[in-house]
Design an enzyme around this catalytic site. Sequence first.
Site, short mmCIF file in Angstrom:
data_model
loop_
_atom_site.label_atom_id
_atom_site.label_comp_id
_atom_site.label_asym_id
_atom_site.label_seq_id
_atom_site.Cartn_x
_atom_site.Cartn_y
_atom_site.Cartn_z
N ARG A 146 5.52 15.01 5.26
CA ARG A 146 6.50 14.07 4.75
C ARG A 146 7.84 14.43 5.37
O ARG A 146 8.11 15.62 5.63
CB ARG A 146 6.67 14.19 3.22
CG ARG A 146 5.68 13.41 2.39
CD ARG A 146 5.89 11.90 2.49
NE ARG A 146 4.95 11.16 1.68
CZ ARG A 146 3.77 10.71 2.12
NH1 ARG A 146 3.38 10.94 3.36
NH2 ARG A 146 2.97 10.01 1.31
N GLU A 198 13.01 7.92 6.52
CA GLU A 198 12.33 6.90 7.33
C GLU A 198 12.34 5.55 6.60
O GLU A 198 12.40 5.53 5.38
CB GLU A 198 10.89 7.34 7.64
CG GLU A 198 9.99 7.47 6.43
CD GLU A 198 8.61 8.01 6.78
OE1 GLU A 198 8.50 9.07 7.42
OE2 GLU A 198 7.64 7.34 6.40
N HIS A 241 4.81 6.91 11.21
CA HIS A 241 4.00 7.18 10.00
C HIS A 241 2.65 6.45 10.08
O HIS A 241 2.31 5.67 9.18
CB HIS A 241 4.77 6.77 8.74
CG HIS A 241 4.30 7.50 7.50
ND1 HIS A 241 5.15 7.87 6.48
CD2 HIS A 241 3.07 7.92 7.12
CE1 HIS A 241 4.45 8.47 5.52
NE2 HIS A 241 3.18 8.51 5.90
C1 DGY Z 1 -0.33 9.13 2.67
O1 DGY Z 1 -1.38 8.62 2.29
O2 DGY Z 1 0.36 9.84 1.94
C2 DGY Z 1 0.09 8.85 4.05
O3 DGY Z 1 1.23 9.52 4.40
C3 DGY Z 1 0.25 7.36 4.25
O4 DGY Z 1 -0.38 7.00 5.40
#
Ligand code: DGY
Length: 318
Positions: A238, A267, A285
């Site tokens: 993240r 983001e 992402h």
């Molecule tokens: C998640 O599932 O947390 C991913 O980052 C989204 O694609």
Amino acid sequence: MRQPRLLVARRLFGDLLEPLRAHYRLDVHDSDVPLSPAALTARLQGCWGLLASGTERVDAQLLAACPDLRAVSLVTVGFNNLDLPACQARGLLLSNAPGVLTEATADFGLALLLAAARRVGEGERFVRAGQWQGWAIDQFAGAPVAGTTLGVVGLGRIGAAIARRAHHGFGMRIVYSQRRASPEAVALQAQHLPLTDLLRLADHVVVMVPYGPDTHHLIGAAELALMKPSATLVNLARGGVVDDVALASALQSGRLAAAGLDVFEGEPAVHPHLLACPNAVLTPHIASSTLPTRRAMVQLAVDNLLAWAEGRPGPSPI
Ligand code: DGY
């Protein structure tokens, strides 16, 4: 009896939502532009449930303004957009989508590692710009990957899947850091190390920990300074786990060779200093984004809602 209302806060796969209509009155925000917090609050009035992604923030303020909300099902595995204590105090039913995206995300982790370490982005831009005059002995010389040491920060489901690929496919030695030793480590002959030791030792580092107050800027200037100058840092976790400004500065100064980043602080905005780093491979992402995987994520979120509608526990509670 009137069906409970369910807000679908994102454009998802419409065909997968159809079975929900037998149990819920759907209000679908059929857009890739997320609702603002105010719009989300307004749209949630009278809603029993929310089907959301990892970007819709559900916190004490929203809950106070949405007294009917009882359930939140996420299509993502990450749930740092939920204020868990506030949700739990309300007794919300909560679910996320673990497991179904592990392999796709791990594939992408290797893709980013290889692309960054072997300078794929730089080479590709060079060719497209018509700058290639011919073969040269040290052109875009990158860092070796096969046979080197990979540091995995967070050997959970996805971290372990990345480590398996690296170890069995690329003959990499695995070292990892996390609070407790992982059962996955045995088959990988992976060594459990404190983060600082891992950063010093690893030739490349992949970050795969959940984001929260305890992992905010887990990798900042001090940690980057411990890494080998030839190393690559990959962040698939993240934005906010890595200090993007410190990272850009390390990349610009040559303190760190390369980075592969799929997630960013704030983001979809990306810090301009990172955008200016040719040695960073930047992706929007998309680590879990294969169509079968993204559909499986939505299906799992739907399955939780279907179970709740029938008074059963869902398959993947938080
Ligand atoms: C998640 O599932 O947390 C991913 O980052 C989204 O694609």
